[in-house]
Design a protein around this motif. Structure first.
Motif, PDB file in Angstrom:
ATOM      1  N   ASP A 420     -52.813 -56.947 118.935  1.00  0.00           N
ATOM      2  CA  ASP A 420     -53.632 -58.152 118.865  1.00  0.00           C
ATOM      3  C   ASP A 420     -53.492 -58.857 117.519  1.00  0.00           C
ATOM      4  OD1 ASP A 420     -54.633 -57.918 121.422  1.00  0.00           O
ATOM      5  OD2 ASP A 420     -56.326 -56.672 120.793  1.00  0.00           O
ATOM      6  N   ALA A 421     -52.834 -58.205 116.557  1.00  0.00           N
ATOM      7  CA  ALA A 421     -52.636 -58.790 115.229  1.00  0.00           C
ATOM      8  C   ALA A 421     -51.146 -58.941 114.964  1.00  0.00           C
ATOM      9  CB  ALA A 421     -53.271 -57.907 114.157  1.00  0.00           C
ATOM     10  N   ASN A 422     -50.822 -59.812 114.013  1.00  0.00           N
ATOM     11  CA  ASN A 422     -49.444 -59.956 113.553  1.00  0.00           C
ATOM     12  C   ASN A 422     -49.163 -59.083 112.337  1.00  0.00           C
ATOM     13  OD1 ASN A 422     -50.248 -63.008 114.549  1.00  0.00           O
ATOM     14  ND2 ASN A 422     -48.166 -62.411 115.169  1.00  0.00           N
ATOM     15  N   MET A 423     -50.213 -58.789 111.563  1.00  0.00           N
ATOM     16  CA  MET A 423     -50.031 -57.963 110.369  1.00  0.00           C
ATOM     17  C   MET A 423     -51.351 -57.288 110.019  1.00  0.00           C
ATOM     18  SD  MET A 423     -49.399 -61.228 107.825  1.00  0.00           S
ATOM     19  CE  MET A 423     -49.415 -60.327 106.283  1.00  0.00           C
ATOM     20  N   TRP A 424     -51.263 -56.050 109.525  1.00  0.00           N
ATOM     21  CA  TRP A 424     -52.469 -55.283 109.227  1.00  0.00           C
ATOM     22  C   TRP A 424     -52.232 -54.475 107.953  1.00  0.00           C
ATOM     23  CZ3 TRP A 424     -49.729 -55.323 113.753  1.00  0.00           C
ATOM     24  CH2 TRP A 424     -48.812 -54.293 113.944  1.00  0.00           C
ATOM     25  N   LEU A 425     -53.232 -54.451 107.093  1.00  0.00           N
ATOM     26  CA  LEU A 425     -53.115 -53.779 105.798  1.00  0.00           C
ATOM     27  C   LEU A 425     -53.289 -52.270 105.944  1.00  0.00           C
ATOM     28  CD1 LEU A 425     -52.818 -54.535 102.725  1.00  0.00           C
ATOM     29  CD2 LEU A 425     -55.271 -54.127 102.575  1.00  0.00           C
ATOM     30  N   LEU A 426     -52.342 -51.533 105.386  1.00  0.00           N
ATOM     31  CA  LEU A 426     -52.402 -50.076 105.362  1.00  0.00           C
ATOM     32  C   LEU A 426     -51.781 -49.569 104.063  1.00  0.00           C
ATOM     33  CD1 LEU A 426     -51.378 -48.983 108.997  1.00  0.00           C
ATOM     34  CD2 LEU A 426     -53.626 -48.702 107.926  1.00  0.00           C
ATOM     35  N   GLY A 427     -51.882 -48.285 103.857  1.00  0.00           N
ATOM     36  CA  GLY A 427     -51.203 -47.641 102.744  1.00  0.00           C
ATOM     37  C   GLY A 427     -50.816 -46.246 103.173  1.00  0.00           C
ATOM     38  N   THR A 428     -49.854 -45.660 102.498  1.00  0.00           N
ATOM     39  CA  THR A 428     -49.520 -44.274 102.765  1.00  0.00           C
ATOM     40  C   THR A 428     -49.183 -43.580 101.464  1.00  0.00           C
ATOM     41  OG1 THR A 428     -48.134 -42.755 104.045  1.00  0.00           O
ATOM     42  CG2 THR A 428     -47.061 -44.718 103.205  1.00  0.00           C
ATOM     43  N   GLY A 429     -49.622 -42.324 101.372  1.00  0.00           N
ATOM     44  CA  GLY A 429     -49.303 -41.511 100.216  1.00  0.00           C
ATOM     45  C   GLY A 429     -48.476 -40.297 100.586  1.00  0.00           C
ATOM     46  N   VAL A 430     -47.940 -40.250 101.809  1.00  0.00           N
ATOM     47  CA  VAL A 430     -47.163 -39.103 102.286  1.00  0.00           C
ATOM     48  C   VAL A 430     -46.009 -38.838 101.318  1.00  0.00           C
ATOM     49  CG1 VAL A 430     -45.645 -38.268 104.119  1.00  0.00           C
ATOM     50  CG2 VAL A 430     -47.765 -39.457 104.696  1.00  0.00           C
ATOM     51  N   THR A 431     -45.848 -37.591 100.903  1.00  0.00           N
ATOM     52  CA  THR A 431     -44.805 -37.238  99.942  1.00  0.00           C
ATOM     53  C   THR A 431     -43.565 -36.644 100.589  1.00  0.00           C
ATOM     54  OG1 THR A 431     -45.860 -35.091  99.600  1.00  0.00           O
ATOM     55  CG2 THR A 431     -46.449 -36.856  98.072  1.00  0.00           C
ATOM     56  N   ASN A 432     -43.669 -36.228 101.847  1.00  0.00           N
ATOM     57  CA  ASN A 432     -42.547 -35.664 102.588  1.00  0.00           C
ATOM     58  C   ASN A 432     -41.666 -36.811 103.092  1.00  0.00           C
ATOM     59  OD1 ASN A 432     -41.257 -34.960 105.270  1.00  0.00           O
ATOM     60  ND2 ASN A 432     -41.872 -32.923 104.598  1.00  0.00           N
ATOM     61  N   ALA A 433     -40.397 -36.826 102.653  1.00  0.00           N
ATOM     62  CA  ALA A 433     -39.513 -37.951 102.973  1.00  0.00           C
ATOM     63  C   ALA A 433     -39.332 -38.137 104.470  1.00  0.00           C
ATOM     64  CB  ALA A 433     -38.155 -37.753 102.298  1.00  0.00           C
ATOM     65  N   ASP A 434     -39.108 -37.050 105.191  1.00  0.00           N
ATOM     66  CA  ASP A 434     -38.877 -37.141 106.634  1.00  0.00           C
ATOM     67  C   ASP A 434     -40.070 -37.761 107.346  1.00  0.00           C
ATOM     68  OD1 ASP A 434     -37.369 -36.203 109.183  1.00  0.00           O
ATOM     69  OD2 ASP A 434     -39.373 -35.352 109.403  1.00  0.00           O
ATOM     70  N   TRP A 435     -41.263 -37.243 107.051  1.00  0.00           N
ATOM     71  CA  TRP A 435     -42.455 -37.721 107.743  1.00  0.00           C
ATOM     72  C   TRP A 435     -42.806 -39.132 107.321  1.00  0.00           C
ATOM     73  CZ3 TRP A 435     -44.820 -37.928 111.859  1.00  0.00           C
ATOM     74  CH2 TRP A 435     -46.197 -38.066 112.015  1.00  0.00           C
ATOM     75  N   ARG A 436     -42.620 -39.454 106.052  1.00  0.00           N
ATOM     76  CA  ARG A 436     -42.932 -40.804 105.583  1.00  0.00           C
ATOM     77  C   ARG A 436     -42.062 -41.842 106.280  1.00  0.00           C
ATOM     78  NH1 ARG A 436     -45.535 -42.302 100.108  1.00  0.00           N
ATOM     79  NH2 ARG A 436     -45.385 -44.576 100.088  1.00  0.00           N
ATOM     80  N   LEU A 437     -40.808 -41.512 106.517  1.00  0.00           N
ATOM     81  CA  LEU A 437     -39.906 -42.458 107.172  1.00  0.00           C
ATOM     82  C   LEU A 437     -40.051 -42.447 108.687  1.00  0.00           C
ATOM     83  CD1 LEU A 437     -36.664 -41.881 105.064  1.00  0.00           C
ATOM     84  CD2 LEU A 437     -38.171 -43.883 104.994  1.00  0.00           C
ATOM     85  N   ARG A 438     -40.084 -41.243 109.250  1.00  0.00           N
ATOM     86  CA  ARG A 438     -40.065 -41.142 110.710  1.00  0.00           C
ATOM     87  C   ARG A 438     -41.278 -41.804 111.342  1.00  0.00           C
ATOM     88  NH1 ARG A 438     -40.927 -36.272 113.563  1.00  0.00           N
ATOM     89  NH2 ARG A 438     -40.707 -35.147 111.595  1.00  0.00           N
ATOM     90  N   ARG A 439     -42.446 -41.618 110.770  1.00  0.00           N
ATOM     91  CA  ARG A 439     -43.670 -42.151 111.369  1.00  0.00           C
ATOM     92  C   ARG A 439     -43.739 -43.670 111.310  1.00  0.00           C
ATOM     93  NH1 ARG A 439     -47.675 -42.382 106.918  1.00  0.00           N
ATOM     94  NH2 ARG A 439     -49.373 -41.736 108.275  1.00  0.00           N
ATOM     95  N   LYS A 440     -42.933 -44.278 110.444  1.00  0.00           N
ATOM     96  CA  LYS A 440     -42.943 -45.740 110.310  1.00  0.00           C
ATOM     97  C   LYS A 440     -41.734 -46.426 110.951  1.00  0.00           C
ATOM     98  CE  LYS A 440     -46.702 -46.004 107.800  1.00  0.00           C
ATOM     99  NZ  LYS A 440     -47.929 -46.656 108.330  1.00  0.00           N
ATOM    100  N   PHE A 441     -40.592 -45.696 111.022  1.00  0.00           N
ATOM    101  CA  PHE A 441     -39.345 -46.382 111.385  1.00  0.00           C
ATOM    102  C   PHE A 441     -38.615 -45.823 112.604  1.00  0.00           C
ATOM    103  CE2 PHE A 441     -39.971 -46.943 106.785  1.00  0.00           C
ATOM    104  CZ  PHE A 441     -40.091 -48.320 106.749  1.00  0.00           C
ATOM    105  N   SER A 442     -38.975 -44.629 113.059  1.00  0.00           N
ATOM    106  CA  SER A 442     -38.319 -44.110 114.253  1.00  0.00           C
ATOM    107  C   SER A 442     -38.845 -44.843 115.486  1.00  0.00           C
ATOM    108  CB  SER A 442     -38.594 -42.609 114.389  1.00  0.00           C
ATOM    109  OG  SER A 442     -38.141 -42.140 115.644  1.00  0.00           O
ATOM    110  N   SER A 443     -37.936 -45.318 116.313  1.00  0.00           N
ATOM    111  CA  SER A 443     -38.349 -46.112 117.478  1.00  0.00           C
ATOM    112  C   SER A 443     -39.070 -45.284 118.520  1.00  0.00           C
ATOM    113  CB  SER A 443     -37.129 -46.787 118.110  1.00  0.00           C
ATOM    114  OG  SER A 443     -36.234 -45.822 118.624  1.00  0.00           O
ATOM    115  N   THR A 444     -38.925 -43.947 118.462  1.00  0.00           N
ATOM    116  CA  THR A 444     -39.562 -43.092 119.462  1.00  0.00           C
ATOM    117  C   THR A 444     -40.805 -42.387 118.946  1.00  0.00           C
ATOM    118  OG1 THR A 444     -38.137 -41.227 118.848  1.00  0.00           O
ATOM    119  CG2 THR A 444     -37.348 -42.685 120.595  1.00  0.00           C
TER     120      THR A 444
END
Length: 534
Positions: A420-444
């Motif tokens: 319902d929105a075009n953009m939403w404010l968030l932040g992340t402090g995840v330090t694990n590279a795999d999880w930080r990337l996968r949760r935001k950029f993996s299409s699945t």
């Protein structure tokens, strides 16, 4: 300046580089009787759940980290060594697919249920069950089987070699739950958590306060406070008042403009800590205008980040030079920061929409969760209006915001309420590279709210997830960072956050992690004696 009674050290091991505020030994004159010690914490937002399997919120994790244990844990805030927690030891098969954990004996959940291999199996299979709808499920999907070999032995089988399994099992989300309590409470378990940790839930009145009390039967080192009281105080200045008037011992997310006031107060001090948190607007890539990566790149040039940091954050922040701030595993060498160039932004948008984009862009933001979040969001709205975009603005209470963002809705584009929105404010402090990337950029990935899909990035992440070679795995993560920053972002990156925590003088034993988790169970105050050991 740091208060003189706080010692700061830095970790370089494993490339995570997180700062730590070390525990400090408790010093106090002996007394014949110990007054009850209630550690009082005020946060900017309310707790939304105490079920670790479904939590995505740092304020919730700060609380339930005291209620639950995990199989393994990081030794300390250096994050350079995994040590036993509920597991005593573990071994791995030669092919890297079978991990066998020997469990501690004599441990009980708060409700009296014995801790055993069946409880581990139950907790891990629960988070893997799609019916639960855990936003953290994909973190555990390398697991194919969990077998209770006997009450004190559990075997975890992975589909492929899993270089991050121990790190995953050390995450807050991997807290081991009482099967009895989960079955008894059903959907209400998030309000009735039962773990094996040093504290147990005593009272929770949403929007007012949450109280946890010391577990008298805890198998490990007893907690120092008799109880901890957490209160949501959304207004930043109100949190400062709570601290400086003695109504709170710890105030999180102190507003930058109030730091000197806290420093000057005779009874309070400021802890200033680096953070692995980065603040950004996620962009809905499934519909115009952000379906086109050129528009996403364009608006990154519309924002004067230096002005935001200097004028709104009083200098407490860093201009990002990549999607990983300092302190995150596998951080690629700094990328060129996005130049503030509104003319370039207009030109890039005109290439995609020659007649201009005339539909309103819906902006969502929480208030009180991140440093000056509402003020920052309003400033971003102004910058977007200045390059000719029309905008609509909505402010959310944090718990409702989280539920809405991660709520699946059939036919809603990304499958989330965020469509319902075009953009939403968030932040992340995840330090694990795999999880930080996968949760935001993996299409699945179920945690991908933006609908982002880039085949090259999917390929890189899939390859890295089974690569047991640390160096080549980190190189894959670096390649993803460069593509996302320079070619196809899914966010409007704003600033790398600095932690500002107000504390009462005399407070000792507070540990601060770079991802903004604080460890509280060994905190003491002058004049209070720790509970006797067992």
């Amino acid at each position: 300046m740091q208060p003189s009674f706080l010692k700061i050290t830095r970790r370089e091991g494993l490339g995570l580089g997180l700062a730590l505020l070390s525990s400090i030994m408790y010093l106090s004159a002996p007394t014949s009787a110990r007054a009850e010690f209630n550690l009082r914490i005020v946060q900017g937002t309310d707790v939304d759940t105490l079920d670790p399997a479904v939590s995505r919120s740092t304020p919730s994790q700060i609380v339930f980290n005291n209620i639950f244990n995990t199989l393994v844990r990081w030794k300390d805030t250096k994050l350079d060594e995994i040590v036993p927690d509920l597991a005593e030891s573990w071994t791995k098969s030669e092919d890297g697919l079978r991990w066998t954990f020997k469990l501690r004996r004599g441990v009980k959940f708060h409700d009296g249920t014995p801790f055993d291999a069946e409880a581990v199996k139950f907790s891990l299979e629960r988070i893997l069950d799609p019916a639960l709808g855990s936003p953290n499920r994909s973190l555990f999907t390398s697991i194919s089987e969990v077998n209770a070999k006997n009450p004190e032995t559990v075997e975890i089988v992975t589909k492929e070699p899993s270089p991050m399994l121990l790190e995953v099992l050390a995450e807050e989300y991997a807290g081991i739950n009482s099967p009895t309590a989960v079955k008894k409470s059903g959907r209400a378990y998030a309000r009735n958590p039962v773990g094996t940790g040093p504290y147990m839930l005593s009272e929770w009145v949403p929007a007012q306060q949450l109280v946890i009390k010391r577990n008298p039967d805890y198998a490990g080192t007893p907690g120092k406070p008799d109880k901890m009281t957490f209160r949501p105080v959304p207004e930043a200045e109100a949190r400062v008042i709570e601290l400086t008037t003695g109504n709170a011992d710890i105030a999180l997310n102190i507003p930058p403009e109030a730091t000197e006031k806290v420093r000057r107060n005779a009874a309070t001090a400021i802890v200033t800590e680096p953070s692995s948190f980065q603040i950004f607007f996620e962009l809905n890539t499934t519909k115009p205008p952000f379906a086109d990566p050129r528009v996403r790149l364009a608006i990154n040039h519309a924002i004067d980040r230096k002005a935001i940091i200097e004028k709104i954050l009083n200098g407490y922040g860093r201009v990002p030079d990549g999607i990983f701030p300092r302190g995150v595993q596998g951080r690629a060498p700094g990328q060129p920061p996005y130049a503030y160039d509104p003319d370039k932004a207009r030109k890039m948008i005109a290439e995609v929409f020659p007649g201009g984009y005339n539909e309103p862009i819906v902006i969502w933001t929480p208030a009180g969760r991140y440093a000056k979040d509402k003020a920052v969001a309003e400033t971003v709205q102004g910058y977007l209006n200045a390059i000719g975009l029309k905008t609509e603005f909505k402010v959310w209470e944090w718990a409702t915001y989280q539920k809405t963002l991660y709520r699946p809705e059939t036919g809603k584009g990304t499958g989330r309420g965020s469509n319902d929105a075009n953009m939403w404010l968030l932040g992340t402090g995840v330090t694990n590279a795999d999880w930080r990337l996968r949760r935001k950029f993996s299409s699945t990935d179920d945690s991908n709210l933006t609908g982002y899909k880039q085949p090259r990035i999917d390929e890189l992440l899939a390859k890295a997830s089974v690569d047991m070679n640390y160096t080549s795995r980190m190189q894959a993560y670096a390649d993803v960072q460069k593509i996302v920053w320079n070619e196809a972002p899914n966010s409007l990156v704003l600033f790398d956050q600095v932690q500002l925590i107000g504390i009462a003088k005399g407070l000792k034993g507070l540990e601060v992690y770079g991802d903004e988790i604080i460890k509280l169970d060994q905190v003491t105050k002058l004049g209070r004696l720790p509970p006797s050991g067992r």
